[in-house]
Design an enzyme around this catalytic site. Structure first.
Site, PDB file in Angstrom:
ATOM      1  CE1 TYR A 291      -2.183   3.302   2.670  1.00 44.88           C
ATOM      2  CE2 TYR A 291      -3.549   2.709   0.796  1.00 44.88           C
ATOM      3  CZ  TYR A 291      -3.239   3.572   1.824  1.00 44.88           C
ATOM      4  OH  TYR A 291      -3.989   4.716   2.010  1.00 44.88           O
TER       5      TYR A 291
ATOM      6  CG  ASP B 116       5.992   3.868   0.079  1.00 43.83           C
ATOM      7  OD1 ASP B 116       4.790   3.574  -0.074  1.00 43.83           O
ATOM      8  OD2 ASP B 116       6.391   4.638   0.981  1.00 43.83           O
TER       9      ASP B 116
ATOM     10  CE  LYS C 213       3.016   4.878   7.715  1.00 44.78           C
ATOM     11  NZ  LYS C 213       1.687   4.858   8.333  1.00 44.78           N
TER      12      LYS C 213
HETATM   13  P1  KE4 Z   1      -0.353   8.518   4.499  1.00 39.89           P
HETATM   14  O1  KE4 Z   1      -0.970   9.220   3.305  1.00 39.89           O
HETATM   15  O2  KE4 Z   1      -1.371   7.694   5.276  1.00 39.89           O
HETATM   16  O3  KE4 Z   1       0.471   9.452   5.374  1.00 39.89           O
HETATM   17  O4  KE4 Z   1       0.744   7.474   3.916  1.00 39.89           O
HETATM   18  C1  KE4 Z   1       0.327   6.497   3.005  1.00 39.89           C
HETATM   19  C2  KE4 Z   1       1.326   5.353   3.057  1.00 39.89           C
HETATM   20  C3  KE4 Z   1       2.269   5.273   2.044  1.00 39.89           C
HETATM   21  N1  KE4 Z   1       3.187   4.284   2.033  1.00 39.89           N
HETATM   22  C4  KE4 Z   1       3.214   3.350   3.010  1.00 39.89           C
HETATM   23  C5  KE4 Z   1       4.246   2.265   2.961  1.00 39.89           C
HETATM   24  C6  KE4 Z   1       2.272   3.392   4.074  1.00 39.89           C
HETATM   25  O5  KE4 Z   1       2.307   2.440   5.046  1.00 39.89           O
HETATM   26  C7  KE4 Z   1       1.302   4.404   4.096  1.00 39.89           C
HETATM   27  C8  KE4 Z   1       0.230   4.493   5.167  1.00 39.89           C
HETATM   28  N2  KE4 Z   1       0.188   3.405   6.084  1.00 39.89           N
HETATM   29  C9  KE4 Z   1      -1.078   3.150   6.738  1.00 39.89           C
HETATM   30  C10 KE4 Z   1      -0.882   1.957   7.679  1.00 39.89           C
HETATM   31  N3  KE4 Z   1      -1.146   0.742   7.032  1.00 39.89           N
HETATM   32  C11 KE4 Z   1      -1.596   4.350   7.457  1.00 39.89           C
HETATM   33  C12 KE4 Z   1      -2.788   4.080   8.361  1.00 39.89           C
HETATM   34  C13 KE4 Z   1      -4.073   4.547   7.733  1.00 39.89           C
HETATM   35  O6  KE4 Z   1      -4.238   4.402   6.501  1.00 39.89           O
HETATM   36  O7  KE4 Z   1      -4.911   5.055   8.512  1.00 39.89           O
END
Ligand code: KE4
Length: 427
Positions: free
Chosen positions: A142, A237, A265
């Site tokens: 993801y 990523d 993060k």
């Molecule tokens: P954000 O747009 O949520 O800041 O980042 C997206 C993203 C991009 N790349 C990786 C590897 C990620 O894990 C994420 C977001 N991770 C999720 C957890 N599985 C965030 C939690 C959520 O979606 O509420």
């Protein structure tokens, strides 16, 4: 009715699913999500006053623990000087210089407000730099919710992708090819078949969104070699792995140099901040220097930058990551020992400060093995732990996180709760 159930009922009246990000709704595990009122160190407290040892840490950012005093203080000081200017500030230069020093593959970097923005911008840049359209991603990974990345494998592994969300045009999804994580054969075949049309490959160097799946030996090296040979942009990523698996992130841990990297993060320390960066030759294609447009009202926001700078300075302390990895290792090894005592098929692994827990005899090596895990058992374990005051990720398909604030006593208390939970599962 508890405060949590009252709040959840109210929230669902005005917010889709009652949450501002789907995983928070507990639909994967069932039940009512606790509404959190405060956090301190390794613990969070909910609206009913219940305290939990937290292994989510806001999905990774809180590597120092909740309400780190230094971070809170620098954010308060920044806020008192103004919340946002929409103009360049010296703090953004300081953070950019720190990021490019800590991540040598990044000669230049652009700050944004989320991981999604970072990856969305990176894939647009890969396409703009190469003049090609095809993007490769991996099943189970993801990368945020931009359209080209909400794509699942086509009918055959090597056929172009189909939307994994409503609202994503099929015409766009078909430019994304979805391959199996750790499937070197499929990777070689995809490049042999379409190598000169591939703009870029985006990968989680340690997958953390199908639970934790580690890269197989040579998988990342093969990916690097194929991207180089075919002129495709390799995008790591590192939104989750960045400064989580170690000070040099996953690219340093595995010794692979990507062309572009994305972060989020930890780099924001709990405030909205992401970043994408890489080779100068590519980054100079970004507006206003070059033809690839990218922008953001709150990009480089001074409060996020203050939190990010404080966090990234503190993680450089001697022994920080050794202690973090030791905490994660004691946690995972203790869980495996408890499960074994009760005869529960269970495994776990940690990479730096992130971990995977699996109701399966061995850690999954790909998406198919992830999907074969015993999710019912996980969900029962999750609720037993929540009841005992341990807050795990509310899904069998998520990684978990420890922080510098988790003490040996926290780990012991967690393992005591796990022993009871495994005992209940064994009945
Ligand atoms: P954000 O747009 O949520 O800041 O980042 C997206 C993203 C991009 N790349 C990786 C590897 C990620 O894990 C994420 C977001 N991770 C999720 C957890 N599985 C965030 C939690 C959520 O979606 O509420």
């Amino acid at each position: 009715m508890t405060h949590n159930t009252e709040l959840f009922a109210r929230a669902q009246g005005v917010i889709p699913g009652g949450v501002n990000s789907p995983v928070r709704a507990f639909r994967s595990v069932g039940g009512t999500p606790p509404f959190i009122t405060s956090g301190a160190g390794a613990r969070i407290r909910d609206a009913d006053g219940k305290s939990y040892i937290d292994y989510v840490g806001s999905w990774g950012p809180l590597i120092l623990g909740h309400a780190d005093p230094d971070t809170v203080r620098t954010v308060q000081q920044a806020a008192a000087r103004g919340l946002s200017f929409g103009a360049p500030t010296a703090g953004e230069i300081e953070l950019a210089e720190l990021l490019t020093r800590l991540v040598p593959s990044m000669e230049m970097v652009r700050l944004v407000s989320s991981g999604t923005e970072a990856t969305m911008s990176a894939i647009r840049l890969a396409r703009g730099h190469t003049g090609r359209d095809t993007l490769i991603k991996f099943e189970g990974c993801y990368h945020g919710h931009s359209d080209s990345l909400l794509v699942k494998a086509g009918s055959g592994m090597l056929t172009f992708g189909n939307p994994s969300s409503a609202g994503v045009p099929a015409d766009l999804a078909r430019h994304t090819l979805v391959l199996g994580y750790n499937d070197v054969g499929a990777l070689r075949e995809a490049f042999a078949r379409s190598g000169d049309t591939i703009a870029g490959v985006i990968i989680e160097p340690v997958a953390g969104n199908m639970n934790l799946v580690a890269p197989a030996p040579d998988f990342l090296a093969t990916l690097r070699e194929l991207c180089t040979r075919h002129g495709a942009v390799l995008i790591f990523d590192e939104v989750m792995t960045g400064f989580r698996v170690g000070l040099t992130s996953a690219q340093g841990l595995y010794g692979i140099t990507p062309d572009l990297s994305t972060f989020g993060k930890v780099v924001g320390g709990g405030l909205p901040l992401g970043a994408f960066g890489g080779r100068r030759e590519i980054m100079e294609k970004v507006a206003p220097l070059g033809p690839v447009y990218q922008a953001g009202t709150l990009s480089g926001n001074p409060l996020s930058v203050a939190a990010g700078l404080t966090t990234l300075k503190k993680v450089q302390a001697a022994g920080f990551y050794e202690a973090l990895a030791d905490t994660a290792r004691r946690f995972t090894e203790g869980l495996c020992a408890a499960a074994q005592r009760h005869g529960i098929p269970f495994s776990a692994q940690a990479v730096g400060g992130m971990f995977g827990l699996y109701f399966a005899a061995t850690p999954p090596r790909n998406y198919a093995e992830v999907m074969a895990m015993d999710v019912v058992a996980f969900n029962r374990f999750f609720h037993a732990m929540l009841e005992a005051g341990v807050y795990l990720a509310p899904s069998a398909f998520e990684a978990g996180f420890v922080s510098a604030a988790h003490t040996p006593a926290d780990i012991e208390a967690t393992l005591a709760a796990a022993d009871k939970a495994f005992s209940m599962l064994a009945k």
